[in-house]
Design a protein around this motif. Sequence first.
Motif, PDB file in Angstrom:
ATOM      1  N   SER C 149       0.818  -1.080   0.192  1.00  0.00           N
ATOM      2  CA  SER C 149      -0.498   0.039   0.523  1.00  0.00           C
ATOM      3  C   SER C 149       1.268   0.803   0.167  1.00  0.00           C
ATOM      4  CB  SER C 149      -0.812  -0.328   0.940  1.00  0.00           C
ATOM      5  OG  SER C 149       0.084   0.164   2.717  1.00  0.00           O
ATOM      6  N   PRO C 150       0.620   2.493  -0.198  1.00  0.00           N
ATOM      7  CA  PRO C 150       1.220   3.517  -0.725  1.00  0.00           C
ATOM      8  C   PRO C 150       1.609   3.782   0.909  1.00  0.00           C
ATOM      9  CG  PRO C 150      -0.787   3.875  -1.683  1.00  0.00           C
ATOM     10  CD  PRO C 150      -1.227   2.853  -1.009  1.00  0.00           C
ATOM     11  N   LEU C 151       0.491   3.776   2.313  1.00  0.00           N
ATOM     12  CA  LEU C 151       1.519   3.637   3.681  1.00  0.00           C
ATOM     13  C   LEU C 151       3.459   2.753   3.720  1.00  0.00           C
ATOM     14  CD1 LEU C 151       0.622   3.873   5.977  1.00  0.00           C
ATOM     15  CD2 LEU C 151      -0.048   1.841   7.202  1.00  0.00           C
ATOM     16  N   ALA C 152       2.878   1.249   2.740  1.00  0.00           N
ATOM     17  CA  ALA C 152       3.781   0.739   3.320  1.00  0.00           C
ATOM     18  C   ALA C 152       5.180   1.606   2.738  1.00  0.00           C
ATOM     19  CB  ALA C 152       3.441  -0.823   2.470  1.00  0.00           C
ATOM     20  N   GLY C 229       4.288  -0.732  -3.024  1.00  0.00           N
ATOM     21  CA  GLY C 229       3.511  -0.440  -2.664  1.00  0.00           C
ATOM     22  C   GLY C 229       2.169  -1.199  -2.981  1.00  0.00           C
ATOM     23  N   GLY C 230       2.130  -2.717  -3.803  1.00  0.00           N
ATOM     24  CA  GLY C 230       1.202  -3.371  -4.440  1.00  0.00           C
ATOM     25  C   GLY C 230       0.405  -3.070  -5.715  1.00  0.00           C
ATOM     26  N   ALA C 231      -0.400  -3.048  -5.388  1.00  0.00           N
ATOM     27  CA  ALA C 231      -0.801  -2.247  -6.958  1.00  0.00           C
ATOM     28  C   ALA C 231      -0.739  -1.639  -7.731  1.00  0.00           C
ATOM     29  CB  ALA C 231      -2.227  -3.386  -6.909  1.00  0.00           C
ATOM     30  N   SER C 232      -0.767  -0.562  -6.501  1.00  0.00           N
ATOM     31  CA  SER C 232      -0.566   1.117  -6.928  1.00  0.00           C
ATOM     32  C   SER C 232       0.563   1.503  -6.845  1.00  0.00           C
ATOM     33  CB  SER C 232      -1.266   2.006  -5.734  1.00  0.00           C
ATOM     34  OG  SER C 232      -2.449   1.298  -5.137  1.00  0.00           O
ATOM     35  N   GLY C 233       2.021   0.754  -7.276  1.00  0.00           N
ATOM     36  CA  GLY C 233       3.309   1.374  -6.708  1.00  0.00           C
ATOM     37  C   GLY C 233       3.873   1.452  -7.640  1.00  0.00           C
TER      38      GLY C 233
END
Lengths: 360, 355, 285
Positions: C149-152, C229-233
């Motif tokens: 996630s953006p958080l990570a 960032g996962g799928a939004s990375g």
Amino acid sequence: MAVAAKTAAGRRTRPLLEVIALHKSYGSVQAVRGIDLSLANESYVTLLGPSGCGKTTLLRMVGGFEAIGSGTLMLDGMRLDDLPANRRPINTVFQSYALFPHLSVLENVAFGLSYRAVPKDRIKARAREALATVRMEAMADRRPRQLSGGQQQRVALARAIVNEPRLLLLDEPLSALDRRMRKDMQIELKDLQRRLGMTFLHVTHDQEEAFALSDRIVVMRDGRIEQQGAPGDIYTRPATAYVADFIGGASCLPGRILGPAGKGYAIETALGRHVVPGVAGLSVGARAVLCLRSEQVALGDTGTPAEVTHAVYRGADWLLECVAGGQLFQVAHAGPPPAPGETVRLSFDPDRVWIAREAA
Amino acid sequence: MNRRDLLKTALAGTALGAFGPAFRADAATGILWMTWENLAKDDYLAPFIAANDISLTKTFIGTDDEQFAKLRAGGADSVDLITPGLDKVEYYTASDLLQPIDFARVPNAAKLYDTFKQTPLGKVDGQTYGIPFYWGINPIVYRADLMEAEPDWSVFFEGDAYNGKLAMRDYALEGIMIAAMYLGIPESEMFTMDDRQLAEVKKVLKIQKSKLRTYWNSIGDLTNLFATGEVVCAFSWVPPYYELRAKGIDMGMAKPKEGVIGWCDTIAVPKGVEGARLDAAFALVDYLLGPDYGKMLAVGGPYAQSTSAARDLLSDEQQDKIFVKDLSVMDSFVWKQNPPRYGDWVALWNEVKAS
Amino acid sequence: MRPQSAGNWLALPVVAALGALCLAPLAILFAYSFFSVDFVTISHDPSLKNYARILQSETYRGLIARAFGSGLLVAAITAVIGYPVAWFLAKRAGAAKTMLLTLLLVPLYSGDLLRIFAWRVLLGAEGAINRSLIWLGAIDAPLQGLLFSPLATHIALTYNYLPFMVIGLWLAFESLDDAWLEAAADLGAPGRDRFRRVTLPLTAPGLIAGGLMVFVMVVGDYLTPQLLGGASGVTVISAINDLFGTAFDWPLGSAIAWTMLAILMLCFGAGATLIRRSSLVAEGA
């Protein structure tokens, strides 16, 4: 400000600053060990002593930069102990000047006024006046780093006095200046203090500076006051061998008090018995020192035989080092000096020398 | 290109520089093969080296793109054989970097499986420039212990059961091919999709993105994600399936009936290679399509070569592992091709990822 | 030849090497950014088409904005965290300073991949934080949003680049003379004013220098978003990478790279001006 509202009469009757039984330790090191001190209003007082004697620590406690260990500080009868530095009616000229490098000279001087009851539109004018007092108004828009040491010193002074503090602290303010500049600034400081009618508490290790400036000198040693008094008293009537040595470099000849005699005492030393004035309160049999300054000792046809070890030319005269009875004496001598190794005779006027305590 | 690839490129460049002059001074004919490290293990090549007076130098590539960039930048002079993907040969031929394969000097090419003989890829005007060399499939790999049924492509586009537990390879070509297969777009139209079809693809890819845990870039990374359970199902390569089964995890491999993405690397000879070096290069090509190499690649890879030369030498289990036991599986393969509007595909893929 | 001019000549090879190694590739990229590509053929007719495409593309504009937004955010977070840390190191750490500085730099000695995987272990659905929270009964199911996630991404970026901010600020605090703060107190300034009127302006060069370093490194970091960032990375850097590698669209890739570079140079120019102003103050030039 409450302090400023005190009556003029009140000011005169009570000391401005009272230091009572002040102590301060850093870990096992005792920096200040029991100091009692009063400062009269409008006086120029110097704390004099070698480095490590506690004079700067004392000053910093008065300024509020160090917490006091124990004891009390009173200013105008008001306890200062728990007041933070920014709420004390005291300003400081720091050894390094501590001018803010990111502000102009004028902004530096105006800095403190924003915390005083000065109308906003008057602040710049007041700062300019203060700069004029130290003859620095032309430099108002410069940055501190563009100024010489002496100029920075004046700005630091202006920045402090513009706030009209009850007490101005000066921490070795002249130590970074060259000798000539130092002399000039000494005169200016003294002059300024008289003109403003402010009380100055000045820390220095330079006895000449202390003499030039002070109404009162406080000689410190190892966190204690060794002697305090007017400069003349300190010089001519040192209380202890330490003061006699530190101020004017007197040669101290150890001895024992035989008893009161004439205007002073009879004292037995390795170089014979003498009747000499001295500090009050010496009892019979007490150990004491006979203080002989170089200008109080003369070469002559009679007197104690001594061997010349060194001769140093000082311009106006020569300073001779002589050894007699295992004791080193310094002698100011006007004429051509005897050669080292030569034996001379030393004499002094017993009424002009002084007996001091061996220790405080 | 990531940092490791960069490093590899740099090392490869250094190797080229360092060994280039050396092997030419050798008495034996020296050739240089630019290839993937796992295809050029010393024991795979030992019989060839022993039987020929040829000294072989290998330089390893990190990505197909890197290989192309190197050749385009003028590296073709010093390289005798390269290993481009079947779908990428077009890049090289369009840049006029290759010479046609002389089948007379590659007898083992006769044993190519039909699908490789018939593919239009790697050919220009009937001439073959990149000869299929080894191949495999990119299936769906999943944690059988954590999924209820064998998934197909729809798992990436429909339903909520595995939301946030799926992974997709970060590769525009395959990602868009999968969306097209899911939408039922036939292979014949897949690589020439029009704007309307691409818009539909984009729509479903956005849905897919919302279901993904992540896009993956390295197979080792994906293997870790499977192992920790962060991801239960992904469009994958084969290795995690075997690797994690060996560690006792119940892994599954699905080959969706809508189509399985097949990949194939070719071997090609740069223009300008001639004389003894060309002979040596073709000798190596023939060896690579032959039974000795094929058997070692099947056991060691495990990968299938493009010819049937070694098939009968393998056990049923080995055949199954490299998908050559039942050859009909090739009928459902969709071979990767280079779409004419690939720039738009990449842009679309980035738009989806950035959405 | 005067010694000084001899020195100038001796420096020539270094300057030439720097020029060749740093500037030449940038110049080539710049030239490419005006070309266009048709499959594998690069057309050398110059045009502004690529820049127009960037302007018109919501995706590329968005990615560029996102990169700079992340840079600003992480620079701001590291400033807030780094400021007290740097103060402590410079003013309070005493004998432990060297050790603490070394500790601060230890993460930099490990590879960036290693650090990224360490964050995976901490933040994953089966990771240390989720397991502890479940064990404590604070949550029933793992928090999926912690990882990928953006958080990570931003946690890891902050962690990665915090040392650079701290070093920049630490140097500024080292040259911040305590006497200035005492003088401010002496002149009547309460604590918050001492910070606002003295500490902050005098540490601003460190803050700007540290901020620029962090900013640039965050903008250029694609690995951390990609792996955490996962799928939004997706980042603009990975998009440039795609254009160069996969799509063989070097001209568009060059144009995006140069757009980024131009914006970065603007940021640097602004930062340098600010630093020069505040060091003009310090140096009194």
